[in-house]
Design an enzyme around this catalytic site. Structure first.
Site, PDB file in Angstrom:
ATOM      1  N   CYS A 383       0.833  -1.204   0.000  1.00 42.65           N
ATOM      2  CA  CYS A 383       0.000   0.000   0.000  1.00 42.65           C
ATOM      3  C   CYS A 383       0.872   1.261   0.000  1.00 42.65           C
ATOM      4  CB  CYS A 383      -1.000  -0.050   1.156  1.00 42.65           C
ATOM      5  SG  CYS A 383      -2.482   0.902   0.783  1.00 42.65           S
ATOM      6  N   HIS A 509      -3.627  -5.184   0.472  1.00 49.00           N
ATOM      7  CA  HIS A 509      -3.047  -5.727   1.710  1.00 49.00           C
ATOM      8  C   HIS A 509      -3.097  -7.256   1.697  1.00 49.00           C
ATOM      9  CE1 HIS A 509      -2.798  -1.920   4.007  1.00 49.00           C
ATOM     10  NE2 HIS A 509      -3.746  -1.557   3.159  1.00 49.00           N
ATOM     11  N   GLU A 511      -1.548  -9.212   3.485  1.00 53.96           N
ATOM     12  CA  GLU A 511      -1.408  -9.747   4.848  1.00 53.96           C
ATOM     13  C   GLU A 511      -2.756 -10.108   5.477  1.00 53.96           C
ATOM     14  OE1 GLU A 511      -0.990  -6.614   3.929  1.00 53.96           O
ATOM     15  OE2 GLU A 511      -1.414  -5.175   5.514  1.00 53.96           O
TER      16      GLU A 511
HETATM   17  N1  GLN Z   1      -2.065   6.655   2.725  1.00 54.34           N
HETATM   18  C1  GLN Z   1      -2.154   5.904   1.536  1.00 54.34           C
HETATM   19  C2  GLN Z   1      -3.517   6.037   0.868  1.00 54.34           C
HETATM   20  O1  GLN Z   1      -4.473   6.432   1.477  1.00 54.34           O
HETATM   21  C3  GLN Z   1      -1.827   4.441   1.794  1.00 54.34           C
HETATM   22  C4  GLN Z   1      -2.792   3.746   2.703  1.00 54.34           C
HETATM   23  C5  GLN Z   1      -2.267   2.444   3.258  1.00 54.34           C
HETATM   24  O2  GLN Z   1      -1.073   2.197   3.274  1.00 54.34           O
HETATM   25  N2  GLN Z   1      -3.160   1.614   3.778  1.00 54.34           N
HETATM   26  O3  GLN Z   1      -3.658   5.738  -0.291  1.00 54.34           O
END
Ligand code: GLN
Length: 536
Positions: A383, A509, A511
């Site tokens: 992310c 994600h 994970e």
């Molecule tokens: N802050 C980034 C976004 O909103 C990444 C979010 C995250 O890592 N879950 O896109």
């Protein structure tokens, strides 16, 4: 099977005794006997969900398939039972009150005085039973957050009292408590357990089974004493000794016959034997690794044990699959810079740059990525970690000086990461990100497709920003390849670097989908790459 049976798990004496792990272990044992089970968590805080909570407050926010931002215990439920959870599996006081107040505003209570009992407790009971209307589960395990005696958990305990009365033998209450060892006296002490059961009794709830967290084995004498003072059979006093790993707990609970006690009390057939062969094989492999790899986890909440819970657990699953122990060494990204990056990261076998929000520590993440990209060290960006990899590549390979995400610099000359169109109209914070499972199509012939061994995948998301497609061609030509695309919205979900042994950034994600039964292929492959790198 006909009627759904309800298992309530309450906690006494102190928080952090591991109600989530006990609930997950019960689920595992029942699933291993062939029953259908789901687990839900009732959280007494007033936030609607933990999505807006700082990780310092509540650890990781776990995301379900249907996009609910939930308590991290739901991650344990899924990792143990291998059954996905949903929005309905995590209910907070905030959700309960919001729903009751909305009904009141619509006039649904026909002028009645709206009160904690019965209106709030009725709403809690409705939520507890909701999952059974969706699927005929054999068992619904409900973990009540907090500790008995807390003011804020009282309506939940009251709902349990009422349900016990309504459900009779279709319900069982498991109370988790602490039996401390006093070194000076050389004894285990039962008094805190007696008191916490008395507190439950004051609210009208008699526990059926008492699970005792303890650092020493319970003697027969202690078991009898707890049984006598707490109105349960000695066989219903279950020892839960401190374990080396959370994954030992289902085995410990089986050895103590916790599942059998539950089946007998709820009049369910108990002649089956839980099939834990795979689980035991996993445990054996986990405890007998043939080697070790060290992976750097670069993030900004590294001092917090629970902030990257699912990532750490995914490494345990992936390490076990690879026959190695994964030592996760954490690095605070705020303290990484050009002059110390080699010293800090030089000896690692791989680095993972963590998800996150906000500007703090961003430059350190970018510096770390430049280093591992240039030194061919396996890199996994999740992310925000993927977004940082895109920024780094833009600045240092494409020469886009000042390239950034508009999350951190709205007036950057090169907004290589930008807010998604659908996000631009949204002003509120809770539940407003791109959340939950979305399909993604992988590029044939790519490294990522080789890892997944599939062309179409689905992964869970939680973000507002994305790769800016205006720069796609530039990146592609220079070797940072968009190899996973959400076709419906034309979003880049995965990038990989050609010519690097293992350099992958994912907007989702992974994970959240790694379980003991199905370690996530990306983590498995990343750990394999780290192993190869260590052996080079
Ligand atoms: N802050 C980034 C976004 O909103 C990444 C979010 C995250 O890592 N879950 O896109």
């Amino acid at each position: 099977m006909s009627t759904t049976k309800y298992i309530f798990v309450t906690g006494g004496v102190t928080s952090s005794l591991g109600k989530g792990i006990i609930s997950s272990s019960i689920a595992k044992l029942l699933v291993a006997r062939g029953f259908s089970v789901t687990i839900q968590k009732l959280d007494p805080y007033i936030n609607i969900d933990p999505g807006t909570l700082n990780p310092y407050e509540h650890g990781e926010c776990f995301v379900t398939e249907d996009g609910a931002e939930t308590d991290l215990d739901l991650g344990h439920y899924e990792r143990f039972s291998n059954v996905p959870t949903s929005q309905a599996n995590n209910v907070t006081t905030g959700v309960i009150y919001q729903s009751v107040i909305t009904k009141e505003r619509k006039g649904e209570f026909l002028g009645e005085t709206v009160q904690v009992i019965p209106h709030i407790t009725d709403e809690i009971k409705y939520r507890i039973k909701l999952l059974a209307t969706r699927f005929p589960y054999d068992f619904i395990i409900t973990e009540i957050g907090g500790t008995v005696g807390d003011i804020e958990s009282q309506p939940f305990i009251e709902a349990v009292r009422q349900l016990r009365w309504e459900l009779g033998r279709n319900c069982v209450v498991v109370h988790l408590t602490l039996v401390p060892y006093l070194a000076a006296a050389g004894e285990l002490k039962t008094k805190p357990t007696q008191h916490s059961v008395k507190t439950l009794l004051e609210f009208g709830v008699q526990p059926d089974i008492i699970v005792c967290r303890s650092e020493k084995h319970l003697t027969e004498g202690i078991r009898h004493k707890i049984a006598l003072f707490c109105n349960v059979a000695p066989s219903s006093v279950i020892e839960c000794i401190d374990a080396e790993s959370i994954y030992d707990v289902p085995i410990l609970m089986r050895n103590e016959n916790l599942d059998l006690e539950i089946l007998q009390k709820t009049l369910m057939p108990s002649d089956s034997v839980p099939d834990l062969t795979d689980w035991e094989q996993f445990l054996y492999a986990m405890k007998h690794p043939a080697g070790e790899v060290t992976i750097g986890l670069v993030g900004k909440y590294v001092e917090l044990k629970d902030a990257y819970k699912s990532i750490n657990e995914s490494f345990i699953h992936a390490g076990t699959t690879n026959g190695v122990k994964v030592k996760v060494q954490t690095f605070h990204s705020e303290f990484i810079n050009e002059s110390n990056v080699a010293e800090k990261l030089g000896d690692l076998d791989g680095i993972l740059v963590a998800p996150g929000f906000g500007e703090r520590g961003i430059e350190g993440k970018i510096t770390a990525i430049k280093y591992v990209r240039e030194h061919n060290i396996p890199f996994f960006g999740i992310c925000l970690g993927m977004q940082c990899a895109v920024i780094e590549f833009g600045r240092n390979v494409l020469g886009l000086e000042g390239a950034h995400s508009t999350e951190f610099n709205k007036s950057t000359p090169y907004p290589v990461i930008d807010m998604m169109e659908i996000q631009k109209q949204i002003s509120g914070l809770g539940g407003t990100m791109r959340l939950g499972a979305y399909p993604c199509k992988l590029e044939p012939g790519s490294h990522i497709m080789d890892i997944y061994k599939a062309e179409n995948i689905s992964e869970r998301h939680r973000h507002r920003f994305e790769f800016n497609n205006e720069y796609l061609d530039m990146y592609r030509k220079a070797g940072m390849m968009p190899v996973g695309i959400n076709e419906k919205d034309n979003l880049v979900e995965i990038v990989e670097l050609t010519g690097h042994p293992w350099f992958i950034g994912v907007q989702f994600h992974p994970e959240f989908k790694s379980t003991v039964a199905h370690p996530h292929p990306l983590f498995v492959s990343f750990v394999k790459a780290a192993k190869d790198y260590a052996a080079r």
